[in-house]
Design a protein around this motif. Sequence first.
Motif, mmCIF file in Angstrom:
data_model
loop_
_atom_site.group_PDB
_atom_site.id
_atom_site.type_symbol
_atom_site.label_atom_id
_atom_site.label_comp_id
_atom_site.label_asym_id
_atom_site.label_seq_id
_atom_site.Cartn_x
_atom_site.Cartn_y
_atom_site.Cartn_z
ATOM 1 N N GLY A 1 -1.338 53.995 -21.322
ATOM 2 C CA GLY A 1 0.029 53.487 -21.404
ATOM 3 C C GLY A 1 0.949 54.106 -20.351
ATOM 4 N N LYS B 1 -5.553 51.670 -25.150
ATOM 5 C CA LYS B 1 -4.210 51.250 -24.726
ATOM 6 C C LYS B 1 -3.254 52.439 -24.704
ATOM 7 C CE LYS B 1 -4.532 46.473 -26.358
ATOM 8 N NZ LYS B 1 -4.051 45.475 -27.341
ATOM 9 N N GLU C 1 -9.665 50.163 -29.274
ATOM 10 C CA GLU C 1 -8.664 49.463 -28.446
ATOM 11 C C GLU C 1 -7.318 50.192 -28.506
ATOM 12 O OE1 GLU C 1 -8.550 45.492 -29.887
ATOM 13 O OE2 GLU C 1 -10.531 44.957 -29.075
#
Length: 451
Positions: free
Chosen positions: A142, A138, A134
């Motif tokens: 981003g 992310k 995760e």
Amino acid sequence: MALKSLTDNIVGFVQILRQLGVRISIAETIDAVDSLTIIDTFDQDEFRAALKSTLVKNADDQVVFDRAFDLFFVPPETKQEQRTAWDSKKQLELEQSQQAQEELVFQGRPLDIPDDLKDVYKRLPEQEKQRLQEFLEKTSTGHNVKESFQPVVENLLKSSLSFWQRQLSPEDLAQLAAARRQLLGHNELDHVVESAAGLGGAGRNPLLHKNMQDIAEHEIPQVTALIKRLAHRLTTRISRRFRLTGRRKLIDIRQSIRRNMRYGGTMIGLKYKTKKIHKPNIIVICDVSASMTKYIRFTLPLLFGLSNVVKNIESFFFADDLEYVTIHFRRNNDFTQVTEDLLTCSSQMGQGTNLFIALTSLQEQYKRFISSSTLLFIISDANTLAPLETANQLASISKKVKRILWLNTLPKERWNQNSAISLFTKYCTMFECYSLAHLTKILSFNLTRQT
């Protein structure tokens, strides 16, 4: 490729034993093959006895031999089952490696993670793996996250995996090291090596392979006795040089000719010689700082055992300075009394670590103990203040002694987490040493010879 002839199998078996740590020379291999000409090779007991008598030299090797023999010399049906199980295991490992490669990516590109940390990742709990995935997902997606962020992400991931690596026990680290073991590249031999290594120390004295920080109080007498026996190896190292002797061993030609010159060269009286026993001068500097107190049940019996069998030994404790403790071991007290004296009197026990100051004190206050025949042992986990200055002191001392030998209680897999170790190993020979098995292996080397 299958092993066809009996000789091929013997040579393959020797390769397996060598891979498992048994030292076997070419001459011993030839002896093993020759021994089969005088036995009934269809009699398994005779066959095992012939190989064992020519290839095994000590009790530990005997256990490894039996384990490998039972796995290697089996009926064809059993060998086929082993090969099938080996192939399945290798396929599973390949799939896990591919999965780790696919999961450890940043914006579709694989991350540059060392193999040892990838092995740690494969062993993580699923929940922790999910957390790292995760994080990578992310970060990759981003806002304003560019390709140049990859080194930062790699460092963060390495830090996280290094943390998990530090949580592993020495036994888990040993398993990881075994998984990265350099195999022989022959399936029939490699599966025996891995299977035999995976059986661990079963059958051996379990105390030999126990981490010394876990030694129980009631095991200390046995540890002390084992160490005392091992220490004798240092005192009985045989030199290549000879000395004159009255016992009739090897004739000293030069001295015999010199002695008989008075008789016109007629050999009336002979001189004999024998090999010298090299007894080194030893200095032991033992780390008793806070980070090493958990190993005190290993280091104190080691010092006690060495002091009992080696005459020319000087012992020191160090933490934030050097403390001379040889006198405690020369009072003919038993081990319990010596331990009690040291634990109550030592000013260094449990302090911070500064090896630089300790080595400086050694050179300035105890330089009378330092000579070209001195073996300097340092027992420490290498966590110290002033590593650059310590390395400089090691460089200076290494020019004055025969050899510096460092027994590091930190598992070798963690050495790369301490940058000071690479500085120290330029001037000393460092060994992983947190069990009696390690100590046994170290003392089997010729420690007086520079490598």
